[in-house]
Design an enzyme around this catalytic site. Structure first.
Site, short mmCIF file in Angstrom:
data_model
loop_
_atom_site.label_atom_id
_atom_site.label_comp_id
_atom_site.label_asym_id
_atom_site.label_seq_id
_atom_site.Cartn_x
_atom_site.Cartn_y
_atom_site.Cartn_z
N HIS A 1 1.55 3.91 1.91
CA HIS A 1 2.14 4.67 3.02
C HIS A 1 3.67 4.76 2.89
CE1 HIS A 1 -1.59 4.24 5.83
NE2 HIS A 1 -1.68 5.26 5.01
N HIS B 1 4.84 -4.77 11.06
CA HIS B 1 5.20 -4.01 12.27
C HIS B 1 5.34 -4.95 13.46
CE1 HIS B 1 4.80 0.20 10.95
NE2 HIS B 1 3.83 -0.24 10.15
N HIS C 1 0.85 -1.19 0.00
CA HIS C 1 0.00 0.00 0.00
C HIS C 1 0.89 1.24 0.00
CE1 HIS C 1 0.82 -0.49 4.29
NE2 HIS C 1 0.31 0.70 4.55
N HIS D 1 -7.34 -0.49 5.94
CA HIS D 1 -6.26 0.39 6.45
C HIS D 1 -6.08 1.53 5.44
CE1 HIS D 1 -2.44 1.54 8.24
NE2 HIS D 1 -1.83 1.34 7.09
N ASP E 1 6.12 4.69 4.98
CA ASP E 1 6.99 3.73 5.66
C ASP E 1 6.98 2.36 4.96
OD1 ASP E 1 4.31 3.42 6.66
OD2 ASP E 1 5.07 2.26 8.35
N HIS E 2 6.29 2.27 3.84
CA HIS E 2 6.28 1.04 3.03
C HIS E 2 6.89 1.25 1.65
CE1 HIS E 2 3.62 -1.32 5.80
NE2 HIS E 2 3.52 -0.10 6.28
N ASP F 1 -0.08 -3.86 6.43
CA ASP F 1 -0.68 -3.29 7.64
C ASP F 1 -2.15 -3.68 7.79
OD1 ASP F 1 1.69 -2.05 8.21
OD2 ASP F 1 1.02 -0.02 7.73
ZN LIG Z 1 0.19 1.70 6.49
#
Ligand SMILES: [Zn+2]
Length: 270
Positions: free
Chosen positions: A70, A181, A68, A124, A72-73, A143
């Protein structure tokens, strides 16, 4: 009767295939799938730790996979591509502009020769997809599903997330769950608040505390373990409905989506 808790499967993957976490940021795991000197990385939010790990293990990057949009990905993808031009597999419908090989639900993508099925798991985020290999019993779920928890609802509705989690919960029980995570201890504290009488959950918490004290990751998990201990997969269980009842207002306690929405909102303020 004391139920015997399902345990997370050991990494008994086919010979020569390795799946390992690269820790990133505070609590992210960037997963590497590696075989024969080649590697695929999943959700590289940061390039530096990935490049270090590839160098240390003498691996050549073969492809990048994202679940996805985001940061941090996907934040490390551009820097990784500067080192080596490889395909970037990711959702077709996404605000992220770096996907070179777009995927939608039902597609199959080959990673190091292993076919992975693409599952749409909105909730999410709306673009979120997961990658499942029936052959390897491996799920990369970003996530969406966490060990004893689930992602926050940033874009999707409770109904969407509940449907996505139900889809994942229906995968074979032995499927290894590689989430992105290390949230497990916090998730287990919340899960215990929801289901104080769940013995499998108590045992899982003790095991996870010991793993963290040894400095080990608590993941991968398994679908069996999540079914037994993850309150977000257990919204039809009487114990979870009971816990949600005071939070439901007029919503019926026999509606798993209403129960899911209530405990997800409770977790947000826990
Ligand atoms: Zn995320």
């Amino acid at each position: 009767m004391t139920p015997h808790p399902p345990t997370a499967p050991s990494a008994d993957l086919p010979d020569g295939l390795h799946i390992d976490p690269i820790p990133a940021f505070q609590d992210n795991y960037i997963w590497t799938l590696a075989r024969g000197g080649r590697a695929v990385v999943v959700d590289p939010g940061d390039a530096a730790p990935v490049l270090r790990a590839l160098l240390q293990r003498d691996l050549t990057l073969d492809a990048i996979v994202v679940t996805h949009h985001h940061a941090d990905h996907v934040g490390g993808v551009a820097a990784l591509l500067q080192e080596r031009a490889v395909p970037v597999h990711g959702p077709a419908q996404t605000p992220y502009t770096g996907v070179t090989h777009p995927l939608a639900a039902g597609d199959v993508v080959s990673l190091l020769g292993y076919p992975f099925r693409v599952l749409a798991v909105p909730g999410h985020t709306l673009d979120h997809i997961a990658y499942w290999s029936p052959e390897l019993a491996v799920l990369f779920c970003g996530d969406t599903l966490f060990a004893a928890g689930c992602g926050r609802l940033f874009e999707g509705s409770p109904a969407q997330m509940h449907a996505s989690l139900s889809r994942l919960a229906a995968l074979p029980a032995a499927t290894r769950v590689y989430c992105t995570h290390e949230y497990t201890l916090g998730n287990l504290r919340f899960a215990r608040a929801v289901e104080p009488g769940n013995l499998a959950l108590q045992q899982r918490q003790s095991a996870a505390i010991a793993q963290r004290e040894r400095g080990e990751p608590t993941v991968p998990s398994s679908i069996a373990l999540e079914q037994a201990t993850n309150p977000f997969l257990r919204c039809a269980e009487e114990s979870v409905r009971q816990a949600a009842r005071p939070l439901l207002g007029a919503a019926p306690a026999d509606d798993p989506v209403a129960v899911f929405a209530a405990i997800r909102a409770w977790k947000d303020r826990f």
